[in-house]
Scaffold this motif. Structure first.
Motif, PDB file in Angstrom:
ATOM      1  N   ILE A  86     -12.886 -25.559  91.756  1.00 47.27           N
ATOM      2  CA  ILE A  86     -13.585 -24.395  91.221  1.00 47.27           C
ATOM      3  C   ILE A  86     -14.869 -24.823  90.505  1.00 47.27           C
ATOM      4  CG2 ILE A  86     -13.457 -22.563  89.472  1.00 47.27           C
ATOM      5  CD1 ILE A  86     -10.480 -22.254  90.220  1.00 47.27           C
ATOM      6  N   LYS A  87     -14.786 -25.904  89.718  1.00 48.41           N
ATOM      7  CA  LYS A  87     -15.977 -26.396  89.021  1.00 48.41           C
ATOM      8  C   LYS A  87     -17.027 -26.868  90.022  1.00 48.41           C
ATOM      9  CE  LYS A  87     -18.364 -27.461  85.411  1.00 48.41           C
ATOM     10  NZ  LYS A  87     -18.936 -26.372  84.574  1.00 48.41           N
ATOM     11  N   CYS A  88     -16.570 -27.520  91.069  1.00 48.28           N
ATOM     12  CA  CYS A  88     -17.491 -27.995  92.108  1.00 48.28           C
ATOM     13  C   CYS A  88     -18.147 -26.817  92.835  1.00 48.28           C
ATOM     14  CB  CYS A  88     -16.740 -28.873  93.097  1.00 48.28           C
ATOM     15  SG  CYS A  88     -17.757 -29.567  94.413  1.00 48.28           S
ATOM     16  N   LEU A  89     -17.341 -25.779  93.123  1.00 46.45           N
ATOM     17  CA  LEU A  89     -17.878 -24.579  93.784  1.00 46.45           C
ATOM     18  C   LEU A  89     -18.900 -23.871  92.906  1.00 46.45           C
ATOM     19  CD1 LEU A  89     -14.570 -23.203  95.349  1.00 46.45           C
ATOM     20  CD2 LEU A  89     -16.564 -24.044  96.606  1.00 46.45           C
ATOM     21  N   GLU A  90     -18.640 -23.863  91.612  1.00 43.89           N
ATOM     22  CA  GLU A  90     -19.604 -23.240  90.688  1.00 43.89           C
ATOM     23  C   GLU A  90     -20.953 -23.942  90.783  1.00 43.89           C
ATOM     24  OE1 GLU A  90     -20.412 -22.946  85.891  1.00 43.89           O
ATOM     25  OE2 GLU A  90     -18.330 -23.064  86.593  1.00 43.89           O
ATOM     26  N   GLN A  91     -20.941 -25.266  90.826  1.00 45.92           N
ATOM     27  CA  GLN A  91     -22.192 -26.021  90.926  1.00 45.92           C
ATOM     28  C   GLN A  91     -22.900 -25.754  92.252  1.00 45.92           C
ATOM     29  OE1 GLN A  91     -20.783 -30.013  90.324  1.00 45.92           O
ATOM     30  NE2 GLN A  91     -20.534 -29.762  88.094  1.00 45.92           N
ATOM     31  N   LYS A  92     -22.112 -25.641  93.338  1.00 45.32           N
ATOM     32  CA  LYS A  92     -22.712 -25.337  94.645  1.00 45.32           C
ATOM     33  C   LYS A  92     -23.335 -23.946  94.657  1.00 45.32           C
ATOM     34  CE  LYS A  92     -19.826 -28.294  97.583  1.00 45.32           C
ATOM     35  NZ  LYS A  92     -18.832 -28.320  98.694  1.00 45.32           N
ATOM     36  N   LEU A  93     -22.649 -22.978  94.018  1.00 44.28           N
ATOM     37  CA  LEU A  93     -23.191 -21.612  93.949  1.00 44.28           C
ATOM     38  C   LEU A  93     -24.491 -21.589  93.158  1.00 44.28           C
ATOM     39  CD1 LEU A  93     -19.914 -19.538  93.432  1.00 44.28           C
ATOM     40  CD2 LEU A  93     -21.574 -19.205  95.269  1.00 44.28           C
ATOM     41  N   GLU A  94     -24.533 -22.320  92.062  1.00 43.00           N
ATOM     42  CA  GLU A  94     -25.761 -22.376  91.263  1.00 43.00           C
ATOM     43  C   GLU A  94     -26.925 -22.886  92.116  1.00 43.00           C
ATOM     44  OE1 GLU A  94     -26.489 -21.400  88.288  1.00 43.00           O
ATOM     45  OE2 GLU A  94     -24.553 -21.015  87.325  1.00 43.00           O
ATOM     46  N   ARG A  95     -26.616 -23.789  93.022  1.00 43.41           N
ATOM     47  CA  ARG A  95     -27.665 -24.410  93.832  1.00 43.41           C
ATOM     48  C   ARG A  95     -28.008 -23.592  95.074  1.00 43.41           C
ATOM     49  NH1 ARG A  95     -25.108 -28.860  94.995  1.00 43.41           N
ATOM     50  NH2 ARG A  95     -24.514 -28.235  97.117  1.00 43.41           N
ATOM     51  N   ASP A  96     -26.975 -23.032  95.725  1.00 44.58           N
ATOM     52  CA  ASP A  96     -27.196 -22.489  97.074  1.00 44.58           C
ATOM     53  C   ASP A  96     -27.039 -20.975  97.211  1.00 44.58           C
ATOM     54  OD1 ASP A  96     -27.564 -25.104  97.905  1.00 44.58           O
ATOM     55  OD2 ASP A  96     -25.458 -25.361  98.513  1.00 44.58           O
ATOM     56  N   PHE A  97     -26.580 -20.289  96.177  1.00 49.98           N
ATOM     57  CA  PHE A  97     -26.251 -18.871  96.362  1.00 49.98           C
ATOM     58  C   PHE A  97     -27.468 -18.056  96.795  1.00 49.98           C
ATOM     59  CE2 PHE A  97     -25.895 -14.526  94.576  1.00 49.98           C
ATOM     60  CZ  PHE A  97     -24.850 -14.071  95.360  1.00 49.98           C
ATOM     61  N   TYR A  98     -28.564 -18.184  96.078  1.00 49.33           N
ATOM     62  CA  TYR A  98     -29.736 -17.354  96.382  1.00 49.33           C
ATOM     63  C   TYR A  98     -30.470 -17.806  97.639  1.00 49.33           C
ATOM     64  CZ  TYR A  98     -29.298 -14.844  91.959  1.00 49.33           C
ATOM     65  OH  TYR A  98     -28.856 -14.045  90.940  1.00 49.33           O
ATOM     66  N   THR A  99     -30.181 -19.013  98.108  1.00 45.14           N
ATOM     67  CA  THR A  99     -30.807 -19.468  99.357  1.00 45.14           C
ATOM     68  C   THR A  99     -30.032 -18.996 100.575  1.00 45.14           C
ATOM     69  OG1 THR A  99     -29.548 -21.542  99.397  1.00 45.14           O
ATOM     70  CG2 THR A  99     -31.643 -21.545  98.177  1.00 45.14           C
ATOM     71  N   GLY A 100     -28.815 -18.507 100.365  1.00 47.04           N
ATOM     72  CA  GLY A 100     -27.996 -18.038 101.469  1.00 47.04           C
ATOM     73  C   GLY A 100     -27.277 -19.150 102.207  1.00 47.04           C
ATOM     74  N   LEU A 101     -27.271 -20.364 101.639  1.00 46.56           N
ATOM     75  CA  LEU A 101     -26.658 -21.511 102.316  1.00 46.56           C
ATOM     76  C   LEU A 101     -25.193 -21.705 101.941  1.00 46.56           C
ATOM     77  CD1 LEU A 101     -29.591 -24.106 101.969  1.00 46.56           C
ATOM     78  CD2 LEU A 101     -28.996 -22.671 103.952  1.00 46.56           C
ATOM     79  N   ARG A 135     -21.374 -21.365 102.007  1.00 49.72           N
ATOM     80  CA  ARG A 135     -20.451 -20.978 103.072  1.00 49.72           C
ATOM     81  C   ARG A 135     -19.162 -20.416 102.471  1.00 49.72           C
ATOM     82  NH1 ARG A 135     -21.453 -23.318 108.035  1.00 49.72           N
ATOM     83  NH2 ARG A 135     -19.748 -21.913 108.690  1.00 49.72           N
ATOM     84  N   TRP A 136     -19.053 -19.088 102.400  1.00 48.40           N
ATOM     85  CA  TRP A 136     -17.887 -18.447 101.810  1.00 48.40           C
ATOM     86  C   TRP A 136     -16.644 -18.639 102.665  1.00 48.40           C
ATOM     87  CZ3 TRP A 136     -17.862 -16.775  96.964  1.00 48.40           C
ATOM     88  CH2 TRP A 136     -19.082 -16.470  96.356  1.00 48.40           C
ATOM     89  N   ASP A 137     -16.821 -18.753 103.990  1.00 47.42           N
ATOM     90  CA  ASP A 137     -15.661 -18.849 104.868  1.00 47.42           C
ATOM     91  C   ASP A 137     -14.935 -20.181 104.743  1.00 47.42           C
ATOM     92  OD1 ASP A 137     -17.834 -20.163 105.891  1.00 47.42           O
ATOM     93  OD2 ASP A 137     -17.425 -19.658 107.982  1.00 47.42           O
ATOM     94  N   GLU A 138     -15.545 -21.122 104.039  1.00 49.25           N
ATOM     95  CA  GLU A 138     -14.921 -22.434 103.873  1.00 49.25           C
ATOM     96  C   GLU A 138     -14.159 -22.551 102.547  1.00 49.25           C
ATOM     97  OE1 GLU A 138     -18.021 -25.262 104.227  1.00 49.25           O
ATOM     98  OE2 GLU A 138     -18.372 -24.904 106.383  1.00 49.25           O
ATOM     99  N   VAL A 139     -14.166 -21.485 101.751  1.00 44.64           N
ATOM    100  CA  VAL A 139     -13.575 -21.528 100.410  1.00 44.64           C
ATOM    101  C   VAL A 139     -12.177 -20.918 100.442  1.00 44.64           C
ATOM    102  CG1 VAL A 139     -13.875 -20.905  97.983  1.00 44.64           C
ATOM    103  CG2 VAL A 139     -15.885 -21.291  99.425  1.00 44.64           C
TER     104      VAL A 139
END
Length: 635
Positions: A330-345, A347-351
């Motif tokens: 979850i902590k790792c996903l939070e960091q990925k979202l901070e980086r990639d959420f607004y870029t659209g990169l 991948r929700w289907d992998e979570v």
């Protein structure tokens, strides 16, 4: 808080003379005893998960509380938020205050006077310059300072005159003393809740306490539709909603006064700045950033994405929300979202779905201020101490209206999702109580608001918090309704402001005379059996629609007439593509009728509103057909 002296969730000791006081302990105890049959394991498991998550970051979470304000300071803030701050100054803007006060009910006016009296006494004790008494402003005979504080139902004659001249007393029975779970009951929104409570208190119609049952046995409430229909949150303009907020605060305070509970609010906490863009960011900042990408966004895009992902792949997952995902992931996903959420990169289907639900709960907990706000979180928690279910819902309804718009919209999106989880109970094994116990710690515990829970109170406070969440999930349609008595008060406030009364020494008498004269005009208008009006069609058509109104004409009838004329007469359509579907037919749900101007800003009308009645209430308004903004457009 509603009932706190030392702790926001602590049981309040009601005045010994109040007939309701004897029921508080009995009513709450009966609910607690019945809760023994409902497992709280999910609640404590969730608390443990939160502690483990926060310990890794050296943070602390607890049932929220902040330091309450001193006497006088709290009353001054209350009067300011209630739109009556000018009463505190040496030169009050009397016009505006008298206009607002003239719309109040007897119990609401008494609540205002009680706070102003307390503020005045605190100022005198501090040897500060004396403030003007509200009775001096209105030229009312003096009364002892302690009278308003000790006598709950004896406001000055001014308040009585204003109350009786503006609000007709309704001789309805509010008692409903027999409350059978599963049986539908009437939830009256035509008369102020505090007035209903005063009638119950005066007549000693003490309702039986509601024992907590499973979701299917919860009492069903029905809001009777009057001739003017029902108004939902979002149906009114932002300007009128600000007035609703002010009036709801006054009404909540008046209701608490009648019930014998204190409404002590906490100061808003100062928000710490963060370098993050998603988690730990204030709701207002999130929405400002999101609106740059998608105008008119009302709920943070990240929350929408989390809920959408769970709705698509998580509703059928057994133990969703309850089963914790991996804290490391979850902590790792939070960091990925901070980086990639607004870029659209991203991948929700992998979570994994349990990790998504963990992110959802983390997003709520990480908000710099509680979703229910630091000011009113203790009040939400203390709703459990009101013995009667209907009055608990009345208080919750007012608290929802008082919330800032971003908080209210975000909370609604969350509750709608939680309802969908409960609806799939057969598959995910998450019933209403399970969902409530899991979500309560995430809503009522906040790292920024430490609180020491009295020893031995943990179980009671936990169960009460879970019960409040359960009520918000189960009764959300009712809670997001704007009471018709508040809408009527906004109309009177707008009418008075538009007339710009010029008060002199006899200003109160003149005000009452004008009110009665206006009332006579309305009654004269109501004698009209029919009326022909023009309905404008905004950007949809160049022509207007002429409608013959009678006592049976509803909004839905006008929309159907408009649809029929559109199809048959070949009117000049301005935006055909957005109106017509692929088969060249149009649904009425695509269209809405708005009441604009007169004594209202803008009001989206209930399809069951009777238009002749509405015309009599607001003869100077325009009616405009618009496309439903939530309806998907085709371009």
């Amino acid at each position: 808080s509603l009932s706190t002296r030392n702790c926001p969730c602590k049981m309040n000791h009601l005045p010994p003379k109040s007939p309701l006081a004897s029921l508080v302990s009995e009513g709450t105890n009966s609910r607690v005893e019945s809760l023994d049959n409902l497992s709280m394991d999910s609640f404590w498991l969730e608390v443990e998960n939160i502690k483990q998550s926060s310990e890794a970051e050296q943070e602390e979470c607890s049932l929220a509380d902040v330091k309450t304000q001193e006497e006088g300071e709290a009353e001054a803030d209350w009067l300011q938020d209630a739109g009556l701050s000018d009463l505190l100054g040496d030169r009050a803007s009397e016009n505006e205050n008298i206009v607002l006060l003239s719309t109040l009910t007897k119990t609401q006016a008494a609540a205002v006077q009680r706070r102003l009296d307390t503020y005045s006494r605190s100022r005198r004790r501090k040897n500060k310059h004396p403030v003007r008494d509200v009775r001096d402003i209105f030229g009312v005979v003096n009364s002892e300072d302690t009278a308003a504080e000790k006598k709950e139902s004896c406001p000055d004659q001014l308040w009585h005159n204003l109350r009786t001249s503006n609000v007709q007393r309704k001789t309805q029975d509010y008692s409903c003393t027999v409350r059978n779970p599963g049986k539908e009951e009437v939830f009256n929104m035509d008369v102020a809740y505090s007035e209903q409570a005063a009638v119950l208190l005066k007549g000693s119609f003490l309702s039986e306490s509601r024992k907590l049952k499973d979701g299917n046995a919860l009492t069903k409430f029905k809001i009777p539709k009057g001739r003017l229909g029902v108004t939902k949150v979002g149906d009114l303009s932002a300007q009128d909603m600000k007035k609703i907020l002010t009036l709801a605060l006054i009404e909540l305070t008046a209701l608490c006064d009648i019930l014998g509970f204190d409404l002590k609010r906490n100061k808003a906490a100062k928000l710490k700045t963060t370098e993050k863009r998603l988690f730990g960011v204030p709701l207002n900042t999130l929405l400002e950033n999101d609106q740059k990408l998608l105008p008119n966004t009302k709920v943070p895009l990240l929350l929408q994405a989390l809920l959408s992902c769970l709705e698509k792949r998580g509703l059928e997952t057994e133990g969703i929300l309850r089963v914790s995902g991996s804290q490391t992931r979850i902590k790792c996903l939070e960091q990925k979202l901070e980086r990639d959420f607004y870029t659209g990169l991203f991948r929700w289907d992998e979570v994994h779905q349990n990790d998504v639900s963990g992110l959802l709960k983390r997003f709520i907990r990480e908000l710099p201020a509680p979703l229910l706000t630091a000011e009113y979180l203790p009040a939400f928690a203390a709703v459990q101490n009101i013995p009667d279910l209907k009055q608990r819902l009345q208080a919750l309804n007012l608290l929802i209206l008082i919330l800032p718009e971003p908080n209210r919209n975000t909370l609604k999106a969350l509750l709608e999702f939680l309802s969908k989880v409960v609806a799939r109970e057969n598959n995910n094994k998450m019933n209403l109580w399970n969902v409530s116990t899991v979500m309560a710690p995430n809503l009522f515990m906040h790292k920024g608001l430490p609180n020491k829970i009295p020893e031995g109170k943990e179980k009671q406070l936990a169960e009460g918090a879970a019960d409040v969440v359960r009520m918000m999930i189960h009764y959300q349609d009712l809670l997001w309704t704007v009471s018709s008595f508040l809408v009527a008060q906004v109309r009177r406030l707008n009418e008075s402001n538009s007339k710009r009364y010029q008060f002199c020494d006899k200003r109160i008498r003149n005000l009452l005379r004008k009110i009665h004269a206006d009332k006579d005009k309305v009654e004269k208008n109501q004698a009209e059996p029919s009326k022909i009006v023009k309905v404008h069609t905004s950007l949809l058509l160049k022509d207007s629609l002429e409608v013959h109104l009678n006592n049976a004409t509803r909004v839905a009838d006008v929309l159907r007439q408009f649809q029929k004329n559109l199809c048959q007469n070949g009117w000049n359509i301005v935006n055909t593509v957005s109106l017509l579907k692929c088969n060249n037919s149009m649904e009425c749900t695509n269209l809405l009728l708005y009441e604009v101007g007169g004594n209202i800003g803008e009001h989206c009308l209930d399809p069951d509103t009777y238009l002749l009645d509405l015309y009599h209430v607001n003869p100077h308004a325009e009616w405009i057909i618009k496309q439903n903004p939530s309806y998907p457009r085709v371009f």
